[in-house]
Design a protein around this motif. Structure first.
Motif, PDB file in Angstrom:
ATOM      1  N   GLN A 136       0.832  -1.205   0.000  1.00 51.27           N
ATOM      2  CA  GLN A 136       0.000   0.000   0.000  1.00 51.27           C
ATOM      3  C   GLN A 136       0.864   1.253   0.000  1.00 51.27           C
ATOM      4  O   GLN A 136       0.588   2.213  -0.709  1.00 51.27           O
ATOM      5  CB  GLN A 136      -0.923   0.002   1.221  1.00 51.27           C
ATOM      6  N   ALA A 139       2.293   1.706  -3.510  1.00 51.25           N
ATOM      7  CA  ALA A 139       1.278   2.184  -4.452  1.00 51.25           C
ATOM      8  C   ALA A 139       1.027   3.675  -4.220  1.00 51.25           C
ATOM      9  O   ALA A 139       0.980   4.469  -5.158  1.00 51.25           O
ATOM     10  CB  ALA A 139      -0.012   1.406  -4.274  1.00 51.25           C
ATOM     11  N   ALA A 151       2.712   2.647 -10.085  1.00 47.50           N
ATOM     12  CA  ALA A 151       1.439   2.739  -9.363  1.00 47.50           C
ATOM     13  C   ALA A 151       0.462   1.696  -9.894  1.00 47.50           C
ATOM     14  O   ALA A 151      -0.198   0.991  -9.128  1.00 47.50           O
ATOM     15  CB  ALA A 151       0.841   4.140  -9.509  1.00 47.50           C
ATOM     16  N   TYR A 154       1.423  -1.832  -8.651  1.00 50.84           N
ATOM     17  CA  TYR A 154       1.101  -2.087  -7.238  1.00 50.84           C
ATOM     18  C   TYR A 154      -0.405  -2.149  -7.012  1.00 50.84           C
ATOM     19  O   TYR A 154      -0.900  -2.975  -6.248  1.00 50.84           O
ATOM     20  CB  TYR A 154       1.715  -1.009  -6.350  1.00 50.84           C
ATOM     21  N   LEU A 155      -1.139  -1.245  -7.689  1.00 49.33           N
ATOM     22  CA  LEU A 155      -2.593  -1.239  -7.497  1.00 49.33           C
ATOM     23  C   LEU A 155      -3.204  -2.541  -7.999  1.00 49.33           C
ATOM     24  O   LEU A 155      -4.143  -3.076  -7.400  1.00 49.33           O
ATOM     25  CB  LEU A 155      -3.215  -0.036  -8.218  1.00 49.33           C
ATOM     26  N   LYS A 172      -6.490   2.956 -10.035  1.00 46.67           N
ATOM     27  CA  LYS A 172      -5.863   2.174 -11.095  1.00 46.67           C
ATOM     28  C   LYS A 172      -6.273   2.741 -12.464  1.00 46.67           C
ATOM     29  O   LYS A 172      -5.449   2.847 -13.377  1.00 46.67           O
ATOM     30  CB  LYS A 172      -6.266   0.697 -10.985  1.00 46.67           C
TER      31      LYS A 172
END
Lengths: 245, 193
Positions: A136, A139, A151, A154-155, A172
């Motif tokens: 988290q 992200a 980003a 990770y999302l 996202k």
């Protein structure tokens, strides 16, 4: 109240009394004011404890988020004020000339509004105390640093664990638009828009921006028109709409 | 109260309940300036305004969860009244001499006044419960914490090594004790509308 009364409260609330006892209990509530008051306060005590303990982590997260937003807001307030200085009257005529010049340039530019002028996604906050902290954190950092490639990565990982999370879907989609991956982004936006969630209007605004970036003017207009008056981005949407029409 | 129509600004309450950053942010942008102005005009400064606003939002959040708060008036009026009350209370408590309070006439309508009053009472009640909980014996505190965290009484009983029946009985007696302590407190009398 005696001990047996409190045990009776619990039995009543947990539904373990038989019909006859329920009737007796409810009759007593009507007839005995002290009993009624105690039962009322007992329920409030229970609601208090429930919120205090069951939501403990959630409450902590809220507190931290509030603190962060509050500090951000007041920093802006203070720095906004600090800039106010007295200006020599002579400067005004120069300033007026400069403004006029800018005005002409801007008016030319704005004849067709650019995506970058409107796309301001702000910063997000996903950090939660606990085990998933790292992902988290990453992200959040990547998104806030406008590193949309990371980003998005990770999302996507976060969404694998929490598929229905609309907030994550929204972020996202933003990342995908920034990466020019519109098709996938639009699916996510539509999904969020159709949900009865607080993110629905936000998603409409972002979808309109995505259409703008894709130079699909009429589609952008359609989406902008669907943004209701009470949405946070209503004013921005109207501004953009004016320029597009 | 339940008969009244719920105001469309209920979305702010729901947003706070869900810890929605967009909503918190927009509460600041739309409603904070008026509060900051008011506090500055009444012997306060920006730092104080920051605290008052933050505490007020926390109060609303707690009541959204504990009391299932339903807004029957515009959020603006409700929020401003709560912040204002909090600030005036602070001035009273800190006993700042020579304070002039610009009490303006309220034109926010009865709904806002009524709801803000109710919220203030509920907030005091929340604080009283908090204080009294700290006064409970350690065994009760532990049991209640486990009860509301774990949810299943069977597991609670197992975790503290007692029978299910005993754990349940003890739970209601502990809540009962908390209820009694709250009712016996001198503050309790002021909490009834």
């Amino acid at each position: 109240m005696q001990e047996k009364d409190f045990i009776l409260f619990d039995d009543y609330l947990s539904g373990s009394l038989d019909a006859e006892s329920i009737q007796a209990f409810e009759n007593r509530l009507k007839a005995d004011a002290d009993f009624n008051l105690a039962f009322n306060d007992y329920q409030q005590a229970e609601a208090f404890l429930e919120h205090k303990f069951k939501n403990e982590e959630q409450n902590q997260r809220f507190k931290e988020n509030l603190e962060r937003i509050s500090s951000g807001y007041f920093k802006k307030e203070v720095s906004g004020k600090a800039k106010v200085r007295r200006i020599n009257p002579w400067y005004y005529s120069v300033a007026a000339g400069v403004i006029l010049l800018f005005g002409v340039v801007i008016a030319q530019q704005f004849s067709s509004p650019a995506y970058d002028d409107f796309a301001n996604y702000g910063t997000i906050s996903l950090t939660v105390r606990g085990s998933e902290n790292d992902l988290q954190n990453n992200a959040e950092k990547a998104f806030n640093n406008k590193d949309y490639k990371d980003a998005e990565k990770y999302l996507t990982q976060l969404l694998q664990k929490d598929q229905g999370n609309l907030e994550l879907q929204l972020y996202k989609a933003v990342s995908l638009v920034e990466l020019n991956n519109y098709e996938e982004a639009d699916v996510l936006y539509q999904n969020v828009i159709q949900s009865p969630s607080v993110y629905s209007n936000k998603a409409k605004w972002y979808l309109a921006l995505s259409k703008l970036k894709q130079k699909e003017k009429s589609e952008s207009i359609t989406v902008l028109k669907s943004i209701p008056e009470d949405a946070d981005d209503f004013e921005s949407a109207q501004k953009l709409l004016k320029k597009l029409e | 109260m339940s008969q009244k129509r719920i105001h469309e600004d209920q979305k702010y309450i729901e947003g706070l309940k869900q810890n929605n950053s967009f909503v918190i942010q927009s509460i600041y942008e739309k409603f904070a300036p008026k509060v900051i102005n008011y506090i500055k005009q009444n012997s306060g400064d920006e730092d104080k305004a920051k605290d008052v606003i933050q505490e007020t939002i926390m109060t609303i959040y707690n009541q959204a969860h504990e009391k299932n708060l339903k807004l029957t008036c515009p959020f603006d009026a409700y929020f401003f009244l709560l912040c204002k009350r909090k600030w005036l209370n602070y001035l009273k408590k800190s006993d700042i001499t020579g304070v002039t309070i610009n009490e303006e006439l309220l034109s926010d309508g009865d709904d806002a006044l009524e709801l803000a009053f109710e919220t203030t009472l509920n907030e005091q009640q929340h604080e009283l419960f908090e204080d009294m909980f700290q006064e409970l014996g350690q065994a009760c505190k532990d049991l209640l914490k486990a009860t509301f965290k774990i949810k299943s009484m069977e597991e609670v009983a197992e975790s503290i090594g007692v029978t299910y029946a005993y754990a349940r009985k003890k739970k209601s007696l502990c809540i009962g004790q908390l209820t009694k302590m709250v009712q016996a407190s001198p503050k309790y009398q002021h909490l009834k509308p």
